[in-house]
Design an enzyme around this catalytic site. Sequence first.
Site, PDB file in Angstrom:
ATOM      1  N   ARG A  38       0.759  -1.348  -0.051  1.00 52.83           N
ATOM      2  CA  ARG A  38      -0.060  -0.099  -0.084  1.00 52.83           C
ATOM      3  C   ARG A  38       0.692   1.269   0.050  1.00 52.83           C
ATOM      4  O   ARG A  38       0.561   2.315  -0.566  1.00 52.83           O
ATOM      5  CB  ARG A  38      -0.798   0.036   1.276  1.00 52.83           C
ATOM      6  CG  ARG A  38      -2.145  -1.175   0.996  1.00 52.83           C
ATOM      7  CD  ARG A  38      -2.906  -1.041   2.158  1.00 52.83           C
ATOM      8  NE  ARG A  38      -4.242  -1.849   1.738  1.00 52.83           N
ATOM      9  CZ  ARG A  38      -4.986  -2.315   2.621  1.00 52.83           C
ATOM     10  NH1 ARG A  38      -4.840  -2.357   4.006  1.00 52.83           N
ATOM     11  NH2 ARG A  38      -5.905  -3.053   2.096  1.00 52.83           N
ATOM     12  N   LYS A 200     -21.940 -15.628  -1.327  1.00 51.91           N
ATOM     13  CA  LYS A 200     -23.555 -15.542  -1.182  1.00 51.91           C
ATOM     14  C   LYS A 200     -24.059 -14.608  -2.184  1.00 51.91           C
ATOM     15  O   LYS A 200     -23.503 -13.662  -2.549  1.00 51.91           O
ATOM     16  CB  LYS A 200     -23.621 -14.884   0.045  1.00 51.91           C
ATOM     17  CG  LYS A 200     -23.096 -15.923   1.160  1.00 51.91           C
ATOM     18  CD  LYS A 200     -23.418 -14.881   2.534  1.00 51.91           C
ATOM     19  CE  LYS A 200     -23.324 -15.755   3.757  1.00 51.91           C
ATOM     20  NZ  LYS A 200     -23.417 -14.717   4.646  1.00 51.91           N
ATOM     21  N   GLY A 353     -11.982  -8.498  -2.361  1.00 54.90           N
ATOM     22  CA  GLY A 353     -10.799  -8.930  -1.889  1.00 54.90           C
ATOM     23  C   GLY A 353     -10.519 -10.316  -2.292  1.00 54.90           C
ATOM     24  O   GLY A 353      -9.082 -10.747  -2.585  1.00 54.90           O
ATOM     25  N   GLY A 376     -14.172  -3.226  -0.813  1.00 52.05           N
ATOM     26  CA  GLY A 376     -15.503  -2.845  -0.465  1.00 52.05           C
ATOM     27  C   GLY A 376     -15.784  -1.663  -1.542  1.00 52.05           C
ATOM     28  O   GLY A 376     -16.946  -1.242  -1.991  1.00 52.05           O
TER      29      GLY A 376
HETATM   30  P1  ADP Z   1     -14.782 -11.234  -3.232  1.00 49.25           P
HETATM   31  O1  ADP Z   1     -14.148 -11.032  -1.784  1.00 49.25           O
HETATM   32  O2  ADP Z   1     -13.769 -11.321  -4.425  1.00 49.25           O
HETATM   33  O3  ADP Z   1     -16.040 -10.169  -3.336  1.00 49.25           O
HETATM   34  P2  ADP Z   1     -16.602 -13.241  -1.818  1.00 49.25           P
HETATM   35  O4  ADP Z   1     -16.143 -12.713  -0.468  1.00 49.25           O
HETATM   36  O5  ADP Z   1     -17.882 -12.857  -2.241  1.00 49.25           O
HETATM   37  O6  ADP Z   1     -15.558 -12.699  -2.929  1.00 49.25           O
HETATM   38  O7  ADP Z   1     -16.646 -14.652  -2.053  1.00 49.25           O
HETATM   39  C1  ADP Z   1     -15.130 -15.389  -1.847  1.00 49.25           C
HETATM   40  C2  ADP Z   1     -15.342 -16.596  -1.060  1.00 49.25           C
HETATM   41  O8  ADP Z   1     -16.416 -17.638  -1.690  1.00 49.25           O
HETATM   42  C3  ADP Z   1     -14.029 -17.796  -1.173  1.00 49.25           C
HETATM   43  O9  ADP Z   1     -13.585 -17.826   0.489  1.00 49.25           O
HETATM   44  C4  ADP Z   1     -14.497 -19.073  -1.712  1.00 49.25           C
HETATM   45  O10 ADP Z   1     -14.106 -19.818  -1.038  1.00 49.25           O
HETATM   46  C5  ADP Z   1     -15.963 -18.816  -1.601  1.00 49.25           C
HETATM   47  N1  ADP Z   1     -16.816 -20.038  -2.420  1.00 49.25           N
HETATM   48  C6  ADP Z   1     -16.634 -20.097  -4.022  1.00 49.25           C
HETATM   49  N2  ADP Z   1     -17.439 -20.911  -4.264  1.00 49.25           N
HETATM   50  C7  ADP Z   1     -17.809 -21.565  -3.285  1.00 49.25           C
HETATM   51  C8  ADP Z   1     -18.603 -22.660  -3.168  1.00 49.25           C
HETATM   52  N3  ADP Z   1     -19.255 -23.365  -4.305  1.00 49.25           N
HETATM   53  N4  ADP Z   1     -19.272 -23.090  -2.073  1.00 49.25           N
HETATM   54  C9  ADP Z   1     -18.839 -22.266  -0.622  1.00 49.25           C
HETATM   55  N5  ADP Z   1     -17.992 -21.309  -0.829  1.00 49.25           N
HETATM   56  C10 ADP Z   1     -17.651 -20.927  -2.069  1.00 49.25           C
HETATM   57 MG    MG Z   2     -14.652 -11.480  -0.042  1.00 45.21          MG
END
Ligand code: ADP
Ligand code: MG
Length: 396
Positions: A38, A200, A353, A376
């Site tokens: 950073r 989710k 992230g 975020g």
């Molecule tokens: P980002 O941080 O890029 O916005 P998210 O926080 O929404 O992404 O999601 C990341 C998480 O989703 C990861 O830790 C990953 O393990 C989980 N994930 C991806 N596919 C699945 C799945 N099929 N079942 C459960 N968890 C999952």
């Molecule tokens: Mg995340």
Amino acid sequence: MSRKMTIEDVDFRGKRVFCRVDFNVPLNDRLEIEDDTRITAALPTIRYILEGGGRLILASHLGRPKAKPEAKYSLAPVAPHLAELLGRPVAMAKDCIGAEVVALTRKMADGEVLLLENVRFHPGEEKNDPEFSRQLAELAEVYVNDAFGTAHRAHASTEGVARLLQPAVAGFLMGKELEYLSGALAAPKRPFVAVLGGAKVSDKISVIENLLTKVDTLIIGGGMAYTFLKAQGVEVGKSLVEADRIELAGRLIAQAKEKGVSLLLPEDHVIAREFKADAEHRTCDNSDFPADWMALDIGPRTIAAYQKALAHAGTVVWNGPMGVFEFDAFAEGTFAVARALAESQATTIIGGGDSVSAVKKSGLEERMTHISTGGGASLELLEGKVLPGVAALTDK
Ligand code: ADP
Ligand code: MG
């Protein structure tokens, strides 16, 4: 979004410049910097201001102090490190406001650097208190924001002070984030493809809704895919499903159809008996999903379909891994998407992230057009929101 002034629109010579950076670096038990990414990310802006003859006052937060000074959240370890990177002295202030700090700023010569103490040592920072903002503004004559990662927070050092110190302009890091993230949404090269995944549906509803009004193709993978498949009546065993979002997923599928957006969902999966790195696993199709298994990655036919949809894209925005990439056995879907992006001629933009960690883990980081530094903040831009720290900057 109206166009905002950037540091290239300002003459800094002889001016005291309040520059909000993101020096929220990880420190170890001995208060040494574990990772200076950073700090190095802010160097182009810092050097530009100094070479332009500015008197640079740097402000940042570090960690989550409880609105009072705490030694473990002091920015003091950053000053010598930054001095070494810049090859010039960096003075450290004991606080970020007050008579003593004001006096320090008045003694500065052109090209000198003063690092303020953690702005979150004061309750006024996160409350965006007008009096605290006024005390920050008193230090300088120009405002620069290069802290994209906190631009979605209306805090005193990101929003309040920008309203008081004009011109308030974007630094290089902030400018690049806005150019790519806002630029892609406002004027994408088509076909415009979004890849959404992650854990989710509930975390990403606004992102999906906003992107549905803009993209030609929406690819869905990761944990959220199973709520969508469930809405289509597909059996998904013990996969992650948000029961209270099935109806919403059904509505989003209908919306995509109405808008003529091609919506791609997984056709096959890598399934496991349990949520574990070394779990027994195999592949299956939508038509033969066993009731007591769970999907932890997209399968090979899905990968091929997604790669095909990505091959001729003009712009790709990607947020959310395709599977549990943290476990090697379930990382292939995510890495395959990363490869498809690396090989495509499209403008490729990655936000979020875990998505950014996944791309770094794939080793293909250098081959993406833009990797956002703000999880975020990048999500809020993809949701179509205006970031308070950006809105407060001076219009061109
Ligand atoms: P980002 O941080 O890029 O916005 P998210 O926080 O929404 O992404 O999601 C990341 C998480 O989703 C990861 O830790 C990953 O393990 C989980 N994930 C991806 N596919 C699945 C799945 N099929 N079942 C459960 N968890 C999952
Ligand atoms: Mg995340």
